[in-house]
Design an enzyme around this catalytic site. Structure first.
Site, PDB file in Angstrom:
ATOM      1  N   ASP A   4      -6.678  22.303  22.907  1.00 36.02           N
ATOM      2  CA  ASP A   4      -5.291  22.102  22.483  1.00 36.02           C
ATOM      3  C   ASP A   4      -4.938  23.069  21.355  1.00 36.02           C
ATOM      4  O   ASP A   4      -3.803  23.087  20.872  1.00 36.02           O
ATOM      5  CB  ASP A   4      -5.015  20.632  22.112  1.00 36.02           C
ATOM      6  CG  ASP A   4      -5.912  20.119  21.005  1.00 36.02           C
ATOM      7  OD1 ASP A   4      -6.761  20.878  20.510  1.00 36.02           O
ATOM      8  OD2 ASP A   4      -5.752  18.936  20.623  1.00 36.02           O
ATOM      9  N   SER A   5      -5.922  23.915  20.955  1.00 37.06           N
ATOM     10  CA  SER A   5      -5.618  25.038  20.061  1.00 37.06           C
ATOM     11  C   SER A   5      -4.631  25.989  20.737  1.00 37.06           C
ATOM     12  O   SER A   5      -4.061  26.861  20.077  1.00 37.06           O
ATOM     13  CB  SER A   5      -6.892  25.790  19.671  1.00 37.06           C
ATOM     14  OG  SER A   5      -7.689  26.078  20.811  1.00 37.06           O
ATOM     15  N   ASP A  52      -8.847  19.712  26.867  1.00 36.78           N
ATOM     16  CA  ASP A  52      -8.514  18.747  25.815  1.00 36.78           C
ATOM     17  C   ASP A  52      -7.410  17.799  26.265  1.00 36.78           C
ATOM     18  O   ASP A  52      -6.379  18.249  26.797  1.00 36.78           O
ATOM     19  CB  ASP A  52      -8.000  19.495  24.571  1.00 36.78           C
ATOM     20  CG  ASP A  52      -9.084  19.725  23.540  1.00 36.78           C
ATOM     21  OD1 ASP A  52     -10.059  18.961  23.515  1.00 36.78           O
ATOM     22  OD2 ASP A  52      -8.937  20.692  22.765  1.00 36.78           O
ATOM     23  N   LYS A 101     -12.023  16.543  27.188  1.00 34.46           N
ATOM     24  CA  LYS A 101     -12.534  16.330  25.834  1.00 34.46           C
ATOM     25  C   LYS A 101     -11.495  15.537  25.064  1.00 34.46           C
ATOM     26  O   LYS A 101     -10.287  15.751  25.258  1.00 34.46           O
ATOM     27  CB  LYS A 101     -12.797  17.679  25.138  1.00 34.46           C
ATOM     28  CG  LYS A 101     -13.140  17.538  23.657  1.00 34.46           C
ATOM     29  CD  LYS A 101     -13.747  18.815  23.081  1.00 34.46           C
ATOM     30  CE  LYS A 101     -12.785  19.822  22.521  1.00 34.46           C
ATOM     31  NZ  LYS A 101     -11.888  19.340  21.450  1.00 34.46           N
ATOM     32  N   GLU A 150     -10.760  13.617  20.963  1.00 28.66           N
ATOM     33  CA  GLU A 150     -11.205  13.533  19.576  1.00 28.66           C
ATOM     34  C   GLU A 150     -11.384  12.087  19.138  1.00 28.66           C
ATOM     35  O   GLU A 150     -10.569  11.228  19.468  1.00 28.66           O
ATOM     36  CB  GLU A 150     -10.166  14.204  18.655  1.00 28.66           C
ATOM     37  CG  GLU A 150     -10.001  15.685  18.914  1.00 28.66           C
ATOM     38  CD  GLU A 150      -8.990  16.352  17.973  1.00 28.66           C
ATOM     39  OE1 GLU A 150      -8.463  15.680  17.046  1.00 28.66           O
ATOM     40  OE2 GLU A 150      -8.733  17.557  18.164  1.00 28.66           O
ATOM     41  N   GLU A 166     -17.212  19.591  14.616  1.00 31.25           N
ATOM     42  CA  GLU A 166     -16.394  20.622  13.976  1.00 31.25           C
ATOM     43  C   GLU A 166     -16.480  20.480  12.458  1.00 31.25           C
ATOM     44  O   GLU A 166     -16.214  19.405  11.901  1.00 31.25           O
ATOM     45  CB  GLU A 166     -14.931  20.507  14.451  1.00 31.25           C
ATOM     46  CG  GLU A 166     -14.029  21.562  13.819  1.00 31.25           C
ATOM     47  CD  GLU A 166     -12.697  21.781  14.534  1.00 31.25           C
ATOM     48  OE1 GLU A 166     -12.492  21.183  15.611  1.00 31.25           O
ATOM     49  OE2 GLU A 166     -11.868  22.545  14.001  1.00 31.25           O
TER      50      GLU A 166
HETATM   51  O1  KIV Z   1      -8.855  23.056  20.677  1.00 31.47           O
HETATM   52  C1  KIV Z   1      -9.883  23.701  20.428  1.00 31.47           C
HETATM   53  O2  KIV Z   1      -9.918  24.933  20.503  1.00 31.47           O
HETATM   54  C2  KIV Z   1     -11.061  22.957  20.024  1.00 31.47           C
HETATM   55  C3  KIV Z   1     -12.239  23.743  19.520  1.00 31.47           C
HETATM   56  C4  KIV Z   1     -11.972  24.235  18.160  1.00 31.47           C
HETATM   57  C5  KIV Z   1     -13.490  22.959  19.596  1.00 31.47           C
HETATM   58  O3  KIV Z   1     -11.083  21.762  20.079  1.00 31.47           O
END
Ligand code: KIV
Length: 271
Positions: free
Chosen positions: A51-52, A90, A120, A122, A189
């Protein structure tokens, strides 16, 4: 024998065997077809559609605004570029915290509409029920502990997490729980390297670190950061493998100049 060299396709089982065999796991983010293809060709084990994308692709300050539809769009492009790597997506903010039914629906949409291989999300104990429900549908789940950027407004800063024993204890418990309920891997992280190493040795599933030291079973970086395309972000854990931002700027400036001076196109570049 090398597990990852022999594997035609990386699966969650291959990742487990890599941990058992002491082989490091390499993971990078990607958000589109072209980058995914390059990353896959380079031999990466896991591609994370993080989600980055909210920061890197859309220019938002945090990861919170990106939507499930947008993540599915990015993920389906990445899946088309990846022939070997495991593609993990994510679950974006607000699509799994409400209740476990919402979480399952979001995970199913990602799997069905993008063709990705895992999701994934959190958090630890607070999202346990959601994770269990997703797992019960046969969808592999990667956990994410330590600095969890979707909670940035709770933390207030992007600083290192779990430095104090109280928070470290919670992280140990959460990692054990994620491992025990069946997560195939956990991202750590920005936590102290000693804590990440200790927990890595205590769980069966592979751990992947970002700012969590050398003793995790694997490492992940954001592709645009390690390539030097994003240049305004320089945390200690980030190793830049290229300076593509400068090279791209140079190339684009040359193009602008060639157009203005009528150097481009030449006779050979026209019909
Ligand atoms: O969204 C992302 O890029 C991440 C990584 C930093 C692990 O969750």
């Amino acid at each position: 024998m090398s597990v990852h060299k022999d594997a035609k396709r990386i699966t969650t089982q291959v990742l487990h065997e890599m941990k058992q065999n002491g082989e490091r796991i390499a993971m990078l983010t990607a958000y589109d077809f072209s980058m995914s293809r390059l990353v896959d060709q380079a031999g990466i084990d896991i591609i994370l559609v993080g989600d980055s994308a909210s920061n890197v692709m859309a220019g938002h300050e945090t990861t919170l605004p990106i939507t499930l539809d947008q993540m599915i769009y990015h993920a389906s492009s990445v899946v088309r570029g990846a022939k070997r790597a495991l593609v993990v997506v994510d679950l974006p903010f607000g699509t799994y915290q409400g209740n476990s039914k919402q979480a399952l629906n979001s995970a199913i949409r990602i799997m069905k509409e993008s063709g990705a291989h895992a999701v994934k999300l959190e958090g630890g104990r607070e999202v346990r029920e959601s994770i269990e429900r997703i797992l019960s549908a046969g969808i592999p789940v990667m956990g994410h502990l330590g600095l969890t950027p979707q909670s940035i407004y709770k933390f207030g800063t992007y600083t290192v997490r779990a430095k104090q024993e109280e928070e470290a204890k919670l992280l140990r418990e959460d990692a054990k729980m994620l491992n025990d309920i069946g997560c195939f891997s956990i991202v750590f992280e920005k936590i102290p390297a000693s804590l990440a190493g200790e927990v890595t040795a205590s769980v069966a599933c592979p751990t992947i670190g970002i700012g969590a030291g050398a003793d995790c079973d694997g490492q992940v970086l954001v592709l645009h950061d390690m390539l030097g395309i994003t240049q305004d972000f320089s945390p200690r854990f980030l190793r830049r493998y290229s300076n593509l931002g400068d090279q791209m700027l140079d190339a684009i400036e040359n193009y602008v100049s060639d157009v203005r001076s009528r150097d481009f196109p030449s006779k050979d570049e026209q019909y």
